[in-house]
Design a protein around this motif. Structure first.
Motif, PDB file in Angstrom:
ATOM      1  N   LEU A  35       0.850  -1.304   0.084  1.00  0.00           N
ATOM      2  CA  LEU A  35       0.083  -0.028  -0.082  1.00  0.00           C
ATOM      3  C   LEU A  35       1.089   1.232   0.130  1.00  0.00           C
ATOM      4  O   LEU A  35       1.727   1.332   0.877  1.00  0.00           O
ATOM      5  N   ILE A  36       0.840   2.038  -1.019  1.00  0.00           N
ATOM      6  CA  ILE A  36       1.350   3.435  -1.193  1.00  0.00           C
ATOM      7  C   ILE A  36       0.448   4.477  -0.396  1.00  0.00           C
ATOM      8  O   ILE A  36      -0.456   4.646  -0.900  1.00  0.00           O
ATOM      9  N   HIS A  37       1.014   4.750   0.678  1.00  0.00           N
ATOM     10  CA  HIS A  37       0.141   5.760   1.481  1.00  0.00           C
ATOM     11  C   HIS A  37       0.686   7.169   1.419  1.00  0.00           C
ATOM     12  O   HIS A  37       1.761   7.402   1.630  1.00  0.00           O
ATOM     13  N   TYR A  38      -0.232   8.196   1.114  1.00  0.00           N
ATOM     14  CA  TYR A  38       0.362   9.468   0.907  1.00  0.00           C
ATOM     15  C   TYR A  38      -0.484  10.647   1.545  1.00  0.00           C
ATOM     16  O   TYR A  38      -1.869  10.303   1.836  1.00  0.00           O
ATOM     17  N   GLY A  39      -0.331  11.892   1.348  1.00  0.00           N
ATOM     18  CA  GLY A  39      -1.055  13.042   2.034  1.00  0.00           C
ATOM     19  C   GLY A  39      -2.185  13.701   1.094  1.00  0.00           C
ATOM     20  O   GLY A  39      -2.757  12.940   0.256  1.00  0.00           O
ATOM     21  N   SER A  40      -2.261  15.087   1.032  1.00  0.00           N
ATOM     22  CA  SER A  40      -3.119  15.753   0.478  1.00  0.00           C
ATOM     23  C   SER A  40      -2.630  16.430  -0.955  1.00  0.00           C
ATOM     24  O   SER A  40      -3.258  17.233  -1.615  1.00  0.00           O
ATOM     25  N   GLY A  41      -1.707  15.730  -1.369  1.00  0.00           N
ATOM     26  CA  GLY A  41      -1.407  16.128  -2.883  1.00  0.00           C
ATOM     27  C   GLY A  41       0.211  16.544  -3.221  1.00  0.00           C
ATOM     28  O   GLY A  41       0.654  16.578  -4.363  1.00  0.00           O
ATOM     29  N   SER A  42       1.071  17.123  -2.045  1.00  0.00           N
ATOM     30  CA  SER A  42       2.230  17.650  -2.376  1.00  0.00           C
ATOM     31  C   SER A  42       3.044  16.387  -3.072  1.00  0.00           C
ATOM     32  O   SER A  42       3.918  16.877  -4.229  1.00  0.00           O
ATOM     33  N   VAL A  43       2.861  15.216  -2.742  1.00  0.00           N
ATOM     34  CA  VAL A  43       3.723  14.059  -3.699  1.00  0.00           C
ATOM     35  C   VAL A  43       3.285  13.872  -5.071  1.00  0.00           C
ATOM     36  O   VAL A  43       4.168  13.482  -5.946  1.00  0.00           O
ATOM     37  N   LYS A  44       2.078  14.348  -5.321  1.00  0.00           N
ATOM     38  CA  LYS A  44       1.664  14.230  -6.862  1.00  0.00           C
ATOM     39  C   LYS A  44       2.254  15.539  -7.589  1.00  0.00           C
ATOM     40  O   LYS A  44       2.918  15.347  -8.554  1.00  0.00           O
ATOM     41  N   LYS A  45       2.178  16.707  -6.835  1.00  0.00           N
ATOM     42  CA  LYS A  45       2.565  17.922  -7.434  1.00  0.00           C
ATOM     43  C   LYS A  45       4.198  17.956  -7.657  1.00  0.00           C
ATOM     44  O   LYS A  45       4.462  18.268  -8.671  1.00  0.00           O
ATOM     45  N   THR A  46       4.878  17.208  -6.739  1.00  0.00           N
ATOM     46  CA  THR A  46       6.362  17.385  -7.019  1.00  0.00           C
ATOM     47  C   THR A  46       6.762  16.058  -7.663  1.00  0.00           C
ATOM     48  O   THR A  46       8.039  16.029  -8.283  1.00  0.00           O
ATOM     49  N   GLY A  47       5.734  15.332  -8.350  1.00  0.00           N
ATOM     50  CA  GLY A  47       6.446  14.169  -9.109  1.00  0.00           C
ATOM     51  C   GLY A  47       6.939  12.900  -8.417  1.00  0.00           C
ATOM     52  O   GLY A  47       7.258  11.959  -8.917  1.00  0.00           O
ATOM     53  N   LEU A  48       7.188  12.950  -7.109  1.00  0.00           N
ATOM     54  CA  LEU A  48       7.590  12.317  -6.168  1.00  0.00           C
ATOM     55  C   LEU A  48       6.814  10.754  -6.546  1.00  0.00           C
ATOM     56  O   LEU A  48       7.519   9.710  -6.385  1.00  0.00           O
ATOM     57  N   LEU A  49       5.398  10.843  -6.112  1.00  0.00           N
ATOM     58  CA  LEU A  49       4.717   9.630  -6.320  1.00  0.00           C
ATOM     59  C   LEU A  49       4.968   8.941  -7.620  1.00  0.00           C
ATOM     60  O   LEU A  49       5.069   7.592  -7.731  1.00  0.00           O
ATOM     61  N   ASP A  50       4.950   9.578  -8.635  1.00  0.00           N
ATOM     62  CA  ASP A  50       5.280   8.902  -9.957  1.00  0.00           C
ATOM     63  C   ASP A  50       6.418   8.163 -10.109  1.00  0.00           C
ATOM     64  O   ASP A  50       6.989   7.158 -10.562  1.00  0.00           O
ATOM     65  N   ARG A  51       7.566   9.000  -9.420  1.00  0.00           N
ATOM     66  CA  ARG A  51       8.972   8.365  -9.260  1.00  0.00           C
ATOM     67  C   ARG A  51       8.687   6.964  -8.460  1.00  0.00           C
ATOM     68  O   ARG A  51       9.662   6.044  -8.761  1.00  0.00           O
ATOM     69  N   ILE A  52       8.269   7.018  -7.135  1.00  0.00           N
ATOM     70  CA  ILE A  52       8.027   5.720  -6.438  1.00  0.00           C
ATOM     71  C   ILE A  52       7.549   4.696  -7.171  1.00  0.00           C
ATOM     72  O   ILE A  52       8.007   3.394  -7.306  1.00  0.00           O
ATOM     73  N   ILE A  53       6.348   5.141  -8.079  1.00  0.00           N
ATOM     74  CA  ILE A  53       5.602   3.919  -8.641  1.00  0.00           C
ATOM     75  C   ILE A  53       6.600   3.447  -9.668  1.00  0.00           C
ATOM     76  O   ILE A  53       6.565   2.081  -9.865  1.00  0.00           O
ATOM     77  N   LEU A  84      -8.953  -1.513   2.748  1.00  0.00           N
ATOM     78  CA  LEU A  84      -8.380  -1.809   1.518  1.00  0.00           C
ATOM     79  C   LEU A  84      -7.136  -2.880   1.868  1.00  0.00           C
ATOM     80  O   LEU A  84      -7.300  -3.618   0.883  1.00  0.00           O
ATOM     81  N   CYS A  85      -6.426  -2.736   2.782  1.00  0.00           N
ATOM     82  CA  CYS A  85      -5.324  -3.775   2.931  1.00  0.00           C
ATOM     83  C   CYS A  85      -5.781  -5.199   2.820  1.00  0.00           C
ATOM     84  O   CYS A  85      -5.378  -6.023   2.615  1.00  0.00           O
TER      85      CYS A  85
END
Ligand code: NZQ
Ligand code: ZN
Length: 392
Positions: A35-53, A84-85
């Motif tokens: 499960l990739i768990h994250y917050g309210s959007g900063s990781v999407k905005k910075t592109g970090l989530l895409d890099r993790i995926i 979900l898990c």
């Protein structure tokens, strides 16, 4: 020196681009689904989530995602994550974010690995026996949850913010890339610096005979954070300053600064958690707002210790008068907080609790009169009320 245990099972991977190793690190654990768990959007905005995926895909690790964690993370999302898990047969949780995301991940991990209502562990009516393995990609230096044994969750029913501590939830690995913190607004960076300092100050102010090595580590850690917080005010993209603060954040809350000192005081944290639960203030800001009031309330219990803090950390002149130096140290700490644009009163947090709400804060913080908080001075419900009022 008091007897102590020092347990830090978390593998730290520190430095530039370290998040690229995340897929490999998870694969090594042999888990089946993340499960990739994250917050309210900063990781999407910075592109970090895409890099993790991408990193997970490269290693052939399957995953599901759950975002939406808010500061002062909520129990309702924890329940959603547990469902979900279970449905997706998740056996590893990757927290991508700060203390709120990590704490929510830990709570989900408890909920999946134990029977019954996970909130029981936060109400302390039961203790957990296990937790799903947790990994962390940290995006803010602050709570220290990436190496701590703690998780703090807010229950929307009654707006109670409560913590659960156990070694089961310690992260398997923590990826610490200081560059990831460069997108933080100044306010969040400074809130984080206060929290890091406070994790060491809570341990520093105890009743126990102090320990020289631990004291010196603690005093220098606080000094390094103060120095680098000032640098970041002027130069927020300064990598070295970000790196010093990030490492301090983890060491401040992994037990190191409390070795041999029997636990610490933690009253300021308990006082802040009620403020966070009821008024949704940022944790570090709440700590800055309350600390001076707490310190003045308890200073007579141990002026010598406060004087040592004043001289060694705040660099106040040693006048030979412990009480006077202690008071000067408290003033200087508040001056520092103000200089990094942190509030030093509850009013400066932008909230105005009513008289009844001050009483409610004290009720909740004392578990409705059933507990005292603090070690320097054991604070009753009435003491707690006075500290809130003095911080007004
Ligand atoms: O949700 P997103 O969009 O990611 O935004 C977050 C959030 O609004 C933002 N942020 C984080 N990294 C960012 C970023 N924005 C831009 N760029 C980035 N790189 O920052 C905001 C605050 O995040 P949060 O996770 O709430 O911060 P923090 O690490 O200070 O965590 C606070 C929580 O941890 C608890 C606190 O009580 C509070 O609930 N604590 C947990 C502890 C523990 N588990 O050991 C100990 C602490 O004493 C503390 O109580
Ligand atoms: Zn804290």
């Amino acid at each position: 020196m008091e007897n102590f245990e020092y347990y830090t099972p978390t593998q730290v991977v520190f430095g530039k681009k370290s998040e690229e190793q995340v897929g490999g690190l998870i694969k090594e654990t042999g888990c089946k689904k993340v499960l990739i768990h994250y917050g309210s959007g900063s990781v999407k905005k910075t592109g970090l989530l895409d890099r993790i995926i991408s990193s997970l895909k490269e290693e052939g690790v399957s995953y599901v995602t759950l975002g939406g964690v808010v500061p002062n993370p909520r129990l309702s999302l924890v329940y959603e994550g547990i469902e979900l898990c279970k449905k997706e047969k998740v056996d590893f949780i990757l927290a991508v974010g700060g203390g709120s995301v990590i704490d929510s991940a830990k709570a989900i991990g408890y909920g999946v690995a134990n029977e019954g209502d996970v909130w029981d562990f936060y109400e302390k009516t039961r203790t957990p026996n296990a937790c799903l393995p947790i990994g962390v990609v940290l995006t803010i230096s602050a709570a220290g949850s990436e190496m701590s044994n703690s998780s703090v969750i807010t229950n929307e029913k009654g707006w109670l913010k409560r913590g659960c501590n156990s070694n089961y939830c310690r992260a398997k690995f923590a990826i610490l890339n200081p560059e990831l913190t460069m997108t933080l607004p100044e306010y969040q960076t400074m809130c984080g610096c206060v929290d890091i300092m406070m994790h060491t100050m809570e341990r520093y102010f105890t009743k126990v005979t102090p320990m020289e090595l631990t004291d010196k580590i603690a005093e220098d850690l606080i000094g390094v954070v103060m120095k680098n917080a000032k640098i970041l005010l002027e130069d927020p993209k300064n990598y070295e300053a970000r790196a010093e603060i990030m490492w301090a954040g983890s060491l401040s809350h992994n037990g190191l600064t409390g070795c041999g000192t029997e636990g610490g005081d933690w009253a300021s944290h308990q006082l802040e958690h009620e403020l966070g639960g009821m008024f949704d203030v940022a944790h570090g800001a709440g700590l800055a707002a309350i600390w001076g009031s707490w310190a003045r309330y308890v200073v007579d219990e141990d002026p010598k210790r406060f004087a040592q803090f004043a001289r060694n950390v705040m660099k106040c002149t040693n006048t030979g008068d412990d009480k006077a130096d202690a008071m000067e140290g408290i003033r200087e700490m508040e001056t520092f907080y103000a200089s990094i644009h942190m509030p030093i009163s509850i009013g400066e947090l932008g909230i105005e609790p009513t008289q009844a709400q001050y009483r409610e804060l004290a009720e909740k913080c004392s578990f409705f009169g059933k507990r005292t908080i603090g070690v320097v001075k054991k604070l009753t419900k009435e003491d707690i009320y006075q500290i809130y009022k003095n911080a007004q």
